[in-house]
Design an enzyme around this catalytic site. Structure first.
Site, PDB file in Angstrom:
ATOM      1  CE  LYS A 292      -4.327  -1.559   2.029  1.00 59.47           C
ATOM      2  NZ  LYS A 292      -5.262  -1.492   3.142  1.00 59.47           N
ATOM      3  CG  ASN A 313      -7.674   1.189  -0.927  1.00 54.35           C
ATOM      4  OD1 ASN A 313      -7.820   2.219  -1.582  1.00 54.35           O
ATOM      5  ND2 ASN A 313      -8.686   0.556  -0.361  1.00 54.35           N
ATOM      6  CG  ASP A 328      -8.299   0.848   3.149  1.00 51.45           C
ATOM      7  OD1 ASP A 328      -9.160   0.070   2.709  1.00 51.45           O
ATOM      8  OD2 ASP A 328      -7.087   0.583   3.174  1.00 51.45           O
ATOM      9  N   GLY A 352      -3.280  -0.314  17.494  1.00 55.76           N
ATOM     10  CA  GLY A 352      -2.419  -0.514  16.332  1.00 55.76           C
ATOM     11  C   GLY A 352      -2.106   0.816  15.672  1.00 55.76           C
ATOM     12  N   GLY A 354      -0.603   0.951  12.212  1.00 56.13           N
ATOM     13  CA  GLY A 354      -0.125   0.618  10.868  1.00 56.13           C
ATOM     14  C   GLY A 354      -0.901   1.398   9.814  1.00 56.13           C
ATOM     15  CB  ALA A 356      -5.842  -0.566   8.603  1.00 58.11           C
TER      16      ALA A 356
HETATM   17  P1  NAP Z   1      -0.076  -3.095   9.196  1.00 62.94           P
HETATM   18  O1  NAP Z   1       0.249  -1.865   8.458  1.00 62.94           O
HETATM   19  O2  NAP Z   1       0.908  -4.230   9.195  1.00 62.94           O
HETATM   20  O3  NAP Z   1      -0.354  -2.672  10.720  1.00 62.94           O
HETATM   21  C1  NAP Z   1      -0.618  -3.606  11.722  1.00 62.94           C
HETATM   22  C2  NAP Z   1      -0.505  -2.936  13.094  1.00 62.94           C
HETATM   23  O4  NAP Z   1      -0.844  -3.917  14.080  1.00 62.94           O
HETATM   24  C3  NAP Z   1       0.905  -2.432  13.436  1.00 62.94           C
HETATM   25  O5  NAP Z   1       0.803  -1.300  14.230  1.00 62.94           O
HETATM   26  C4  NAP Z   1       1.456  -3.608  14.252  1.00 62.94           C
HETATM   27  O6  NAP Z   1       2.451  -3.235  15.161  1.00 62.94           O
HETATM   28  C5  NAP Z   1       0.234  -4.019  15.020  1.00 62.94           C
HETATM   29  N1  NAP Z   1       0.340  -5.379  15.511  1.00 62.94           N
HETATM   30  C6  NAP Z   1       0.621  -6.484  14.784  1.00 62.94           C
HETATM   31  N2  NAP Z   1       0.621  -7.566  15.587  1.00 62.94           N
HETATM   32  C7  NAP Z   1       0.374  -7.123  16.834  1.00 62.94           C
HETATM   33  C8  NAP Z   1       0.272  -7.740  18.112  1.00 62.94           C
HETATM   34  N3  NAP Z   1       0.426  -9.069  18.236  1.00 62.94           N
HETATM   35  N4  NAP Z   1      -0.026  -6.990  19.183  1.00 62.94           N
HETATM   36  C9  NAP Z   1      -0.193  -5.666  19.063  1.00 62.94           C
HETATM   37  N5  NAP Z   1      -0.095  -4.998  17.887  1.00 62.94           N
HETATM   38  C10 NAP Z   1       0.178  -5.720  16.799  1.00 62.94           C
HETATM   39  O7  NAP Z   1      -1.420  -3.735   8.685  1.00 62.94           O
HETATM   40  P2  NAP Z   1      -2.739  -2.935   8.172  1.00 62.94           P
HETATM   41  O8  NAP Z   1      -2.721  -2.828   6.702  1.00 62.94           O
HETATM   42  O9  NAP Z   1      -2.881  -1.731   8.999  1.00 62.94           O
HETATM   43  O10 NAP Z   1      -3.895  -3.999   8.508  1.00 62.94           O
HETATM   44  C11 NAP Z   1      -4.185  -4.294   9.856  1.00 62.94           C
HETATM   45  C12 NAP Z   1      -5.443  -5.118   9.976  1.00 62.94           C
HETATM   46  O11 NAP Z   1      -6.569  -4.415   9.452  1.00 62.94           O
HETATM   47  C13 NAP Z   1      -5.388  -6.453   9.219  1.00 62.94           C
HETATM   48  O12 NAP Z   1      -5.957  -7.430  10.040  1.00 62.94           O
HETATM   49  C14 NAP Z   1      -6.246  -6.204   8.015  1.00 62.94           C
HETATM   50  O13 NAP Z   1      -6.858  -7.406   7.560  1.00 62.94           O
HETATM   51  C15 NAP Z   1      -7.279  -5.248   8.580  1.00 62.94           C
HETATM   52  N6  NAP Z   1      -7.873  -4.438   7.489  1.00 62.94           N
HETATM   53  C16 NAP Z   1      -9.194  -4.613   7.232  1.00 62.94           C
HETATM   54  C17 NAP Z   1      -9.798  -3.888   6.225  1.00 62.94           C
HETATM   55  C18 NAP Z   1     -11.255  -4.105   5.926  1.00 62.94           C
HETATM   56  O14 NAP Z   1     -11.708  -3.701   4.846  1.00 62.94           O
HETATM   57  N7  NAP Z   1     -12.001  -4.681   6.828  1.00 62.94           N
HETATM   58  C19 NAP Z   1      -9.053  -2.953   5.475  1.00 62.94           C
HETATM   59  C20 NAP Z   1      -7.694  -2.783   5.782  1.00 62.94           C
HETATM   60  C21 NAP Z   1      -7.121  -3.537   6.806  1.00 62.94           C
HETATM   61  P3  NAP Z   1       3.997  -3.303  14.749  1.00 62.94           P
HETATM   62  O15 NAP Z   1       4.235  -2.106  13.870  1.00 62.94           O
HETATM   63  O16 NAP Z   1       4.688  -3.236  16.052  1.00 62.94           O
HETATM   64  O17 NAP Z   1       4.215  -4.592  14.019  1.00 62.94           O
END
Ligand code: NAP
Length: 492
Positions: A292, A313, A328, A352, A354, A356
């Site tokens: 992304k 996205n 998003d 979190g 990240g 999203a």
């Molecule tokens: P990302 O950029 O990798 O961000 C993930 C975040 O979660 C980071 O801050 C990460 O921390 C944290 N994290 C990961 N494992 C963890 C743990 N065990 N304990 C605490 N924090 C933790 O991913 P993203 O793109 O934001 O996506 C995140 C989630 O949102 C995914 O599950 C995705 O499927 C969901 N999502 C859903 C939609 C939808 O349409 N429903 C759209 C987008 C995303 P670190 O930086 O320390 O690793």
């Protein structure tokens, strides 16, 4: 429409079981591939005897294969056994699929169709064009090349052979998740047939799609070289519901377009080589983890929302230019407003920090909410606030009583064995818990919230809403929201 056929391989140890699957496959498939190598030796004669004189499946629908294990077959077979099989005079129907090393037995059948096939379950061989040429030089009228790929761009050398082949003479199959597009697009580009599984769980090669999905979701036989191609690119992508939502919408609106999963590990060769060289008529793609942010340098323009979030996205191909946007934020906020109402002044905790989470924070800022993000590593989340003016705290500092809404943007809860980041006690006083995870629908956090009597919202509504916006960007028309929602929920 194209002239390609959909072929479903069937396999079983016993003749009667093979006949049962044969009949089922023939209801959907143009061709049924009888994998005789799956039958026990003592079942081969009884199987062909049962076929004789009975029109279980019309002859012109049958293709026969007898392949050794090392070339993707079900059993160890020595060369002599294979040659004896082919010389035994069994009826092969529409055609026979032979490997190069048994072709010296000659064209012994009266059938019109011989497939000379080569399989590589490890890689794309460097000498693929030479293998293709060798097989073309045999008496076979069709060459089949099935090679394993791990990244989408690895399939390009195989795909280019199709471009130069005479129509109806080459079947290029890139096996593996990253090669699914070759199964869908092959017939549109002149492949005489493509393979599909009888049903999900009955695949006999990596990356096979069920025959029903090939027909009903991807409309494989209707596709042509002009069909607009859309895809979700990322790694992993196989679980994405986007193809089901968008294909349902394209079908309803009679739009000549198809949407596929495209597993892209290495973005650079995909953007620089695959897109211009594949010949696929790209209309756009959806982008997911991990691309992304890294996709931005490859785009000609990105819109203000994507710029503010720092992530794209959605990519649209517009008169030779690649335009990036981000749906998003929109997809996230609309379902929240539908269930919560006015967000002005609401106190919101985002778990979190990240990609999203940035989209959520951006949208919440526009609504006038008071938002704090909680990251497990504040050091890693340092750049999070850039341009967003949002406070970031450590996850361990979370104190629930202060928040109206808690949003999970971490992947915690996706796997069956995960535990909730917060307990029902810690959620006391919260009015709504929103978990962005789409699968499972009831995550551990949602369970804890329900235990505490708190209203919940799952991630599927966000997925649907952001997909609806993508459809509108790509087609310039209103999306059939109900059909897209139904298609996504059906797959969930
Ligand atoms: P990302 O950029 O990798 O961000 C993930 C975040 O979660 C980071 O801050 C990460 O921390 C944290 N994290 C990961 N494992 C963890 C743990 N065990 N304990 C605490 N924090 C933790 O991913 P993203 O793109 O934001 O996506 C995140 C989630 O949102 C995914 O599950 C995705 O499927 C969901 N999502 C859903 C939609 C939808 O349409 N429903 C759209 C987008 C995303 P670190 O930086 O320390 O690793």
């Amino acid at each position: 429409m194209n002239n390609g056929k959909i072929c479903v391989p069937v396999f079983a140890e016993k003749a009667d079981d093979l006949i049962t699957d044969m009949k089922r496959a023939a209801q959907f498939a143009d061709l049924v591939e009888l994998r005789i190598d799956s039958l026990r030796f003592d079942e081969i004669d009884p199987f062909f005897e049962k076929l004789q004189g009975q029109s279980i499946v019309p002859d012109e629908q049958l293709l026969v294969t007898f392949r050794p294990k090392e070339q993707g077959g079900f059993r160890d077979l020595i060369l002599q056994e294979r040659k004896e099989f082919w010389c035994a005079g069994y009826d092969v129907g529409w055609g026979a699929d032979l490997e190069e090393d048994v072709m010296d037995i000659g064209s012994i059948y009266l059938t019109e169709n011989f497939i000379a096939s080569h399989h590589d379950f490890v890689r794309v061989p460097d000498n693929l064009p030479a293998i293709n040429q060798r097989l073309k030089n045999t008496y076979a009228n069709i060459v089949k090349l099935a090679v394993q790929i791990d990244d989408i761009s690895d399939g390009l050398s195989l795909w280019k052979l199709l471009k130069y082949a005479e129509k109806g003479t080459l079947i290029p199959i890139a096996m593996g998740e990253a090669g699914k597009w070759t199964r869908i697009m092959g017939p549109a580009f002149g492949a005489p047939l493509t393979y599909a599984s009888l049903e999900t769980g009955k695949e006999n090669a990596p990356g096979q799609i069920s025959v029903r999905d090939m027909i009903e979701v991807y409309r494989v036989k209707e596709l042509t070289e002009q069909t607009q191609v859309y895809a979700i690119i990322g790694d992993p992508v196989s679980k994405s519901l986007s193809p089901f939502m968008h294909n349902a919408a394209f079908k309803l609106r009679c739009i000549d377009a198809v949407f596929m999963h495209m597993e892209v590990k290495d973005l650079d060769p995909f953007m620089r080589e695959f897109i211009p060289q594949s010949g696929l008529n790209f209309g756009g793609f959806a982008v997911t983890m991990p691309h992304k942010e890294s996709i931005i340098p490859y785009l000609d323009e990105i819109d203000d929302v994507a710029n503010a979030i720092g992530a794209v996205n959605t990519v649209e191909f517009e008169r030779g230019k690649l335009l990036g946007s981000n749906t998003d934020a929109h997809g996230f906020i609309d379902p929240l407003k539908r269930v919560y109402g006015d967000l002005q002044g609401a106190s919101v905790a985002i778990l979190g920090a990240g990609g999203a989470a940035r989209a959520c924070a951006y949208a919440l800022n526009l609504e006038g909410s008071n938002t704090i993000a909680f990251a497990r590593s504040q050091k890693k989340a340092k750049g999070f606030s850039k341009g967003l003016e949002i406070e970031v705290r450590g996850l361990t500092d979370f104190i629930s009583a202060r928040f109206d809404i808690v949003i999970n943007t971490t992947p915690v809860g996706m796997s069956a064995d995960s535990t909730s980041l917060l307990t029902s006690d810690q959620l006391e006083g919260v009015k709504l818990v929103y978990d962005l995870i789409t699968k499972p629908a009831e995550t551990p956090l949602i369970r804890e919230a329900k235990k505490a009597g708190i209203q919940t919202l799952g991630g599927v509504e966000m997925l649907i809403d952001q997909g609806i916006r993508q459809f509108e960007i790509w087609t310039g028309t209103d999306a059939p929201a109900d059909v897209m929602r139904e298609a996504a929920l059906d797959r969930l």
